[in-house]
Design a protein around this motif. Structure first.
Motif, PDB file in Angstrom:
ATOM      1  N   VAL A 193       0.852  -1.190   0.000  1.00  0.00           N
ATOM      2  CA  VAL A 193       0.000   0.000   0.000  1.00  0.00           C
ATOM      3  C   VAL A 193       0.891   1.243   0.000  1.00  0.00           C
ATOM      4  N   ASN A 194       0.499   2.254  -0.780  1.00  0.00           N
ATOM      5  CA  ASN A 194       1.295   3.473  -0.903  1.00  0.00           C
ATOM      6  C   ASN A 194       0.670   4.674  -0.216  1.00  0.00           C
ATOM      7  N   ALA A 195      -0.655   4.650  -0.039  1.00  0.00           N
ATOM      8  CA  ALA A 195      -1.325   5.840   0.498  1.00  0.00           C
ATOM      9  C   ALA A 195      -2.558   5.460   1.300  1.00  0.00           C
ATOM     10  N   LEU A 196      -2.885   6.317   2.261  1.00  0.00           N
ATOM     11  CA  LEU A 196      -4.127   6.212   3.018  1.00  0.00           C
ATOM     12  C   LEU A 196      -4.976   7.434   2.707  1.00  0.00           C
ATOM     13  N   LYS A 197      -6.246   7.215   2.384  1.00  0.00           N
ATOM     14  CA  LYS A 197      -7.167   8.313   2.138  1.00  0.00           C
ATOM     15  C   LYS A 197      -8.081   8.445   3.356  1.00  0.00           C
ATOM     16  N   VAL A 220      -2.434   9.719  10.655  1.00  0.00           N
ATOM     17  CA  VAL A 220      -1.242  10.366  10.105  1.00  0.00           C
ATOM     18  C   VAL A 220       0.020   9.773  10.713  1.00  0.00           C
ATOM     19  N   ASP A 221      -0.018   9.487  12.014  1.00  0.00           N
ATOM     20  CA  ASP A 221       1.138   8.884  12.667  1.00  0.00           C
ATOM     21  C   ASP A 221       1.406   7.478  12.124  1.00  0.00           C
ATOM     22  N   LEU A 222       0.341   6.701  11.918  1.00  0.00           N
ATOM     23  CA  LEU A 222       0.485   5.360  11.353  1.00  0.00           C
ATOM     24  C   LEU A 222       1.097   5.426   9.961  1.00  0.00           C
ATOM     25  N   ALA A 223       0.595   6.345   9.132  1.00  0.00           N
ATOM     26  CA  ALA A 223       1.131   6.497   7.779  1.00  0.00           C
ATOM     27  C   ALA A 223       2.614   6.852   7.815  1.00  0.00           C
ATOM     28  N   SER A 224       2.990   7.723   8.735  1.00  0.00           N
ATOM     29  CA  SER A 224       4.388   8.111   8.861  1.00  0.00           C
ATOM     30  C   SER A 224       5.261   6.922   9.234  1.00  0.00           C
ATOM     31  N   ARG A 225       4.796   6.111  10.171  1.00  0.00           N
ATOM     32  CA  ARG A 225       5.559   4.947  10.612  1.00  0.00           C
ATOM     33  C   ARG A 225       5.715   3.914   9.492  1.00  0.00           C
ATOM     34  N   LEU A 226       4.676   3.802   8.650  1.00  0.00           N
ATOM     35  CA  LEU A 226       4.707   2.826   7.555  1.00  0.00           C
ATOM     36  C   LEU A 226       5.251   3.423   6.264  1.00  0.00           C
ATOM     37  N   GLU A 227       5.680   4.688   6.317  1.00  0.00           N
ATOM     38  CA  GLU A 227       6.226   5.398   5.155  1.00  0.00           C
ATOM     39  C   GLU A 227       5.218   5.460   4.008  1.00  0.00           C
ATOM     40  N   LEU A 228       3.983   5.788   4.366  1.00  0.00           N
ATOM     41  CA  LEU A 228       2.922   6.007   3.394  1.00  0.00           C
ATOM     42  C   LEU A 228       2.582   7.489   3.385  1.00  0.00           C
ATOM     43  N   PHE A 229       2.031   7.974   2.278  1.00  0.00           N
ATOM     44  CA  PHE A 229       1.549   9.346   2.310  1.00  0.00           C
ATOM     45  C   PHE A 229       0.036   9.364   2.492  1.00  0.00           C
ATOM     46  N   VAL A 230      -0.480  10.515   2.860  1.00  0.00           N
ATOM     47  CA  VAL A 230      -1.878  10.647   3.259  1.00  0.00           C
ATOM     48  C   VAL A 230      -2.600  11.617   2.331  1.00  0.00           C
ATOM     49  N   VAL A 231      -3.818  11.256   1.976  1.00  0.00           N
ATOM     50  CA  VAL A 231      -4.716  12.139   1.227  1.00  0.00           C
ATOM     51  C   VAL A 231      -5.948  12.373   2.095  1.00  0.00           C
ATOM     52  N   ALA A 232      -6.274  13.615   2.367  1.00  0.00           N
ATOM     53  CA  ALA A 232      -7.475  13.947   3.141  1.00  0.00           C
ATOM     54  C   ALA A 232      -8.607  14.278   2.173  1.00  0.00           C
ATOM     55  N   LEU A 247      -0.737  18.864  10.697  1.00  0.00           N
ATOM     56  CA  LEU A 247      -0.476  17.442  10.915  1.00  0.00           C
ATOM     57  C   LEU A 247       0.536  16.889   9.921  1.00  0.00           C
ATOM     58  N   GLY A 248       0.777  17.622   8.844  1.00  0.00           N
ATOM     59  CA  GLY A 248       1.698  17.150   7.824  1.00  0.00           C
ATOM     60  C   GLY A 248       1.052  16.334   6.728  1.00  0.00           C
ATOM     61  N   VAL A 249      -0.273  16.503   6.520  1.00  0.00           N
ATOM     62  CA  VAL A 249      -0.969  15.790   5.446  1.00  0.00           C
ATOM     63  C   VAL A 249      -0.515  16.350   4.101  1.00  0.00           C
ATOM     64  N   GLU A 250       0.011  15.466   3.242  1.00  0.00           N
ATOM     65  CA  GLU A 250       0.626  15.935   1.999  1.00  0.00           C
ATOM     66  C   GLU A 250      -0.378  16.342   0.918  1.00  0.00           C
ATOM     67  N   TYR A 251      -1.461  15.572   0.792  1.00  0.00           N
ATOM     68  CA  TYR A 251      -2.400  15.789  -0.315  1.00  0.00           C
ATOM     69  C   TYR A 251      -3.816  15.967   0.224  1.00  0.00           C
ATOM     70  N   MET A 252      -4.598  16.781  -0.481  1.00  0.00           N
ATOM     71  CA  MET A 252      -5.976  17.042  -0.071  1.00  0.00           C
ATOM     72  C   MET A 252      -6.886  17.118  -1.294  1.00  0.00           C
ATOM     73  N   GLN A 253      -8.144  16.787  -1.070  1.00  0.00           N
ATOM     74  CA  GLN A 253      -9.164  17.009  -2.091  1.00  0.00           C
ATOM     75  C   GLN A 253     -10.468  17.343  -1.387  1.00  0.00           C
ATOM     76  N   GLY A 254     -11.330  18.049  -2.081  1.00  0.00           N
ATOM     77  CA  GLY A 254     -12.595  18.461  -1.501  1.00  0.00           C
ATOM     78  C   GLY A 254     -13.105  19.707  -2.186  1.00  0.00           C
TER      79      GLY A 254
END
Length: 284
Positions: A193-197, A220-232, A247-254
């Motif tokens: 897995v590469n990203a969490l939305k 966000v902390d889990l994604a950081s530990r697993l070296e995944l990026f986050v999309v909100a 929080l350091g969320v890299e990507y967003m949509q909305g």
């Protein structure tokens, strides 16, 4: 009384099945007629607001009813298996539309498609992804498969091999609506897995409701530990954006950045003229 209840139950069941069969037949007709079209919602870099890519969302352009939203047909499309053909039609159309605006796309343009369990019953998904990426120059487009959890992807050697080869091809996998389903952690263990939305239900209460804020922090902390990026997903206010940036969320949509629209409108709003080059994009 029991006999009457039995008759009424039988009638209701027969009516339901008849209606379902009728809707399935109409859905099949619409797929064959090419009435399902892609809408694009921008995905941006959270801090700068620059365009990073888009999620493809399907709409039914019914010849009589007009635009039908996905919640009215996606569940039936998935249960009937028609979602597979529908998705591959979307991929062909998106490929053609992106190729027509290739000089205007930012580098490594992210394009995401929602994938369900029905897509993972054969290796055809691998072939379709390969065909989708083939005409694009290297590093110009990054294909994302967003795994939904309405139906769990079966744990079989075939699905494990499918996702292994997708990873080798460079196809990215994102867990959609993370934190709301029952299979998220299992998918994290089984697949690359590469990203969490982050689901919009958590984003909507960001900074205003303690429990949701804690869940956001944990994701966000889990994604950081697993070296995944986050999309909100579902970012609608400047306050939500500011909280997510902290929080350091890299990507967003909305809706703060743009609603799902046809490609012509998406290109006119979010892409520069081809002659200007990608460097002339205006941050959102």
């Amino acid at each position: 009384l029991l006999a009457l209840l039995g008759l009424l139950s039988g009638y209701a069941a027969r009516r339901f099945l008849s209606q379902r069969n009728s809707l399935t037949a109409e859905l099949r007709r619409a797929v064959d007629a090419g009435e399902f079209v892609p809408f694009y919602q921008p995905v941006v870099l959270g801090e700068s607001g620059e365009l990073a890519g888009a999620e493809v969302l399907v709409r039914w352009m019914h010849p009589i009813e007009g635009i039908i939203p996905p919640n009215q047909f996606i569940p039936l499309a998935e249960s009937s298996g028609l979602i597979v053909k529908m998705t591959y039609q979307l991929m062909d159309r998106v490929q053609a539309e992106l190729l027509g605006q290739l000089p205007s796309l930012p580098g490594r343009f992210h394009i995401g498609f929602n994938i369900s369990a029905a897509h993972c019953t054969s290796m055809e998904l691998l072939d379709r992804c390969r065909a989708f990426l083939k005409p694009f120059p290297p590093e110009s487009v990054v294909l994302f498969l967003e795994l939904t959890e309405r139906e769990a992807i079966p744990a079989t050697p075939m699905t494990d091999e499918l996702f292994r080869q997708l990873d080798e091809m460079g196809v990215q996998v994102a867990l959609d609506d993370f934190g709301t389903g029952n299979s998220s952690l299992e998918y994290l263990q089984r697949f690359t897995v590469n990203a969490l939305k982050i689901d919009q239900s958590f984003v909507a209460k960001a900074g205003t409701e303690t429990l949701s804020s804690h869940i956001l922090d944990i994701i966000v902390d889990l994604a950081s530990r697993l070296e995944l990026f986050v999309v909100a997903e579902g970012v609608e206010t400047a306050m939500q954006r500011e909280y997510l940036n902290k929080l350091g969320v890299e990507y967003m949509q909305g809706y703060l950045f743009g609603r799902p629209v046809p490609f012509t409108e998406f290109a006119a709003t979010h892409l520069p003229p081809a002659s200007n080059g990608a460097g002339d994009r205006t941050p959102i």
